[in-house]
Write a protein that holds these residues in place. Structure first.
Motif, short mmCIF file in Angstrom:
data_model
loop_
_atom_site.label_atom_id
_atom_site.label_comp_id
_atom_site.label_asym_id
_atom_site.label_seq_id
_atom_site.Cartn_x
_atom_site.Cartn_y
_atom_site.Cartn_z
N UNK A 64 0.83 -1.20 0.00
CA UNK A 64 0.00 0.00 0.00
C UNK A 64 0.87 1.25 0.00
N UNK A 65 1.94 1.24 0.76
CA UNK A 65 2.84 2.39 0.79
C UNK A 65 3.46 2.63 -0.58
N UNK B 270 -0.73 4.78 -0.95
CA UNK B 270 -1.96 4.66 -0.17
C UNK B 270 -1.60 4.53 1.31
N UNK B 271 -2.46 4.99 2.20
CA UNK B 271 -2.21 4.77 3.63
C UNK B 271 -2.19 3.28 3.93
N UNK B 272 -1.18 2.79 4.61
CA UNK B 272 -1.15 1.35 4.91
C UNK B 272 -2.29 0.96 5.84
N UNK B 273 -2.95 -0.14 5.59
CA UNK B 273 -4.06 -0.57 6.45
C UNK B 273 -3.53 -0.99 7.82
N UNK B 274 -4.33 -0.82 8.87
CA UNK B 274 -3.90 -1.27 10.19
C UNK B 274 -3.61 -2.78 10.21
N UNK C 66 -7.19 -8.11 -0.81
CA UNK C 66 -6.89 -6.70 -1.10
C UNK C 66 -8.17 -5.91 -1.32
N UNK C 67 -9.15 -6.50 -1.99
CA UNK C 67 -10.39 -5.79 -2.27
C UNK C 67 -11.20 -5.51 -1.01
N UNK C 68 -10.91 -6.22 0.08
CA UNK C 68 -11.60 -5.95 1.34
C UNK C 68 -10.93 -4.83 2.14
N UNK C 69 -9.76 -4.39 1.69
CA UNK C 69 -9.05 -3.31 2.36
C UNK C 69 -9.28 -2.01 1.61
N UNK C 70 -9.37 -0.87 2.28
CA UNK C 70 -9.61 0.40 1.60
C UNK C 70 -8.40 0.86 0.81
N UNK C 71 -8.66 1.46 -0.36
CA UNK C 71 -7.57 2.08 -1.10
C UNK C 71 -7.40 1.63 -2.52
N UNK C 72 -8.10 0.56 -2.95
CA UNK C 72 -7.99 0.09 -4.33
C UNK C 72 -9.15 0.66 -5.13
N UNK D 78 -6.41 -1.68 -12.48
CA UNK D 78 -4.97 -1.46 -12.59
C UNK D 78 -4.34 -1.35 -11.20
N UNK D 79 -5.02 -0.61 -10.32
CA UNK D 79 -4.52 -0.52 -8.94
C UNK D 79 -4.42 -1.91 -8.31
N UNK D 80 -5.46 -2.74 -8.53
CA UNK D 80 -5.47 -4.08 -7.94
C UNK D 80 -4.30 -4.89 -8.48
N UNK D 81 -4.07 -4.88 -9.78
CA UNK D 81 -2.98 -5.65 -10.38
C UNK D 81 -1.63 -5.21 -9.83
N UNK D 82 -1.46 -3.89 -9.71
CA UNK D 82 -0.18 -3.37 -9.22
C UNK D 82 -0.01 -3.70 -7.73
N UNK D 83 -1.10 -3.64 -6.97
CA UNK D 83 -1.02 -3.95 -5.55
C UNK D 83 -0.65 -5.41 -5.34
N UNK D 84 -1.24 -6.30 -6.14
CA UNK D 84 -0.90 -7.72 -6.06
C UNK D 84 0.58 -7.93 -6.36
N UNK D 85 1.06 -7.27 -7.41
CA UNK D 85 2.47 -7.42 -7.79
C UNK D 85 3.40 -6.90 -6.69
N UNK D 86 3.05 -5.76 -6.08
CA UNK D 86 3.90 -5.19 -5.03
C UNK D 86 3.89 -6.10 -3.80
#
Length: 219
Positions: free
Chosen positions: A33-34, A38-42, A58-64, A68-76
């Motif tokens: 997330x960082x 995006x603010x990192x989830x607690x 990831x989809x249950x956490x705020x910020x996506x 494209x955001x989802x794909x990049x978040x998964x990769x990170x």
């Protein structure tokens, strides 16, 4: 002790059941997330989604906000978990001995996990547990927990009926998947979710340690 007669196939969840990986999962998700600004989830929010497939988690956490955001978040996340993060992910004490003992007794063994295939393969090789499992399923290969798809596919592959199958896990996602597949379930209370929450789903029992789980399975 729960009644465990006539179990042909034992299916283990991985994270929080056999492996103590919560710390690395939480840190890797927060780092992803960082990376995305995006603010990192607690930590508590990340622990709440451990056990789901990565996309569902990831989809249950705020910020996506987009595919494209989802794909990049998964990769990170995968980059941090598999490459850069150095938080240890040991097997719980006694887990390897339990799996080996069950295998030597002739028990069919499988894994149903929210991990990626690459992540599970890495864990199986690093722990030396690969030879003892007859089949494995990851969320990216079928539907995520609590959908029964992983259990259905494992039972079909190994030729085992629901009545002869036992699911073992540390989250309500595992227990609900077992219910949805018509199989019995054991909870473990040393992982991600507290025993009080797990017992609401009426598993056969809730083991407070690998030692107690071993006593139930090997007696």
């Amino acid at each position: 002790m729960p009644e465990l007669q006539a179990i042909e196939l034992v299916v283990f969840d991985w994270d929080g059941t056999l492996m103590d990986s919560e710390g690395r999962i939480v840190a890797s998700m927060q780092a992803a997330f960082t990376d995305m600004g995006r603010p990192p989830p607690p930590s508590a929010a990340v622990r709440e989604v451990i056990g789901l497939g990565l996309e569902e988690a990831i989809l249950r956490l705020p910020g996506v906000s987009s595919d494209q955001d989802l794909s990049e978040m998964i990769a990170r996340y995968r980059h941090h978990f598999l490459v850069t993060n150095t938080i240890p992910t040991p097997l719980f004490e006694g887990a390897k001995a339990l799996v080996e003992a069950l295998h030597q007794r002739g028990q069919l063994l499988a894994v149903a996990t929210g991990k990626s295939r690459k992540g599970l393969d890495q864990a199986l090789d690093q722990t030396g547990l690969r030879p003892w499992f007859h089949a494995t399923r990851c969320a990216e290969e079928t539907a995520s927990k609590p959908h029964p798809g992983m259990l259905h596919e494992l039972m079909d592959e190994l030729g085992v009926k629901p009545a002869d199958t036992l699911m073992i896990g540390d989250t309500d996602y595992d227990l609900l998947m077992a219910q949805n597949a018509g199989v019995r379930a054991l909870a473990v209370g040393y992982g991600t979710q507290p025993p009080t929450r797990l017992l609401e789903h009426k598993p056969l029992g809730c083991a407070s340690s690998i030692a107690l789980l071993s006593e139930w399975l090997l007696r």
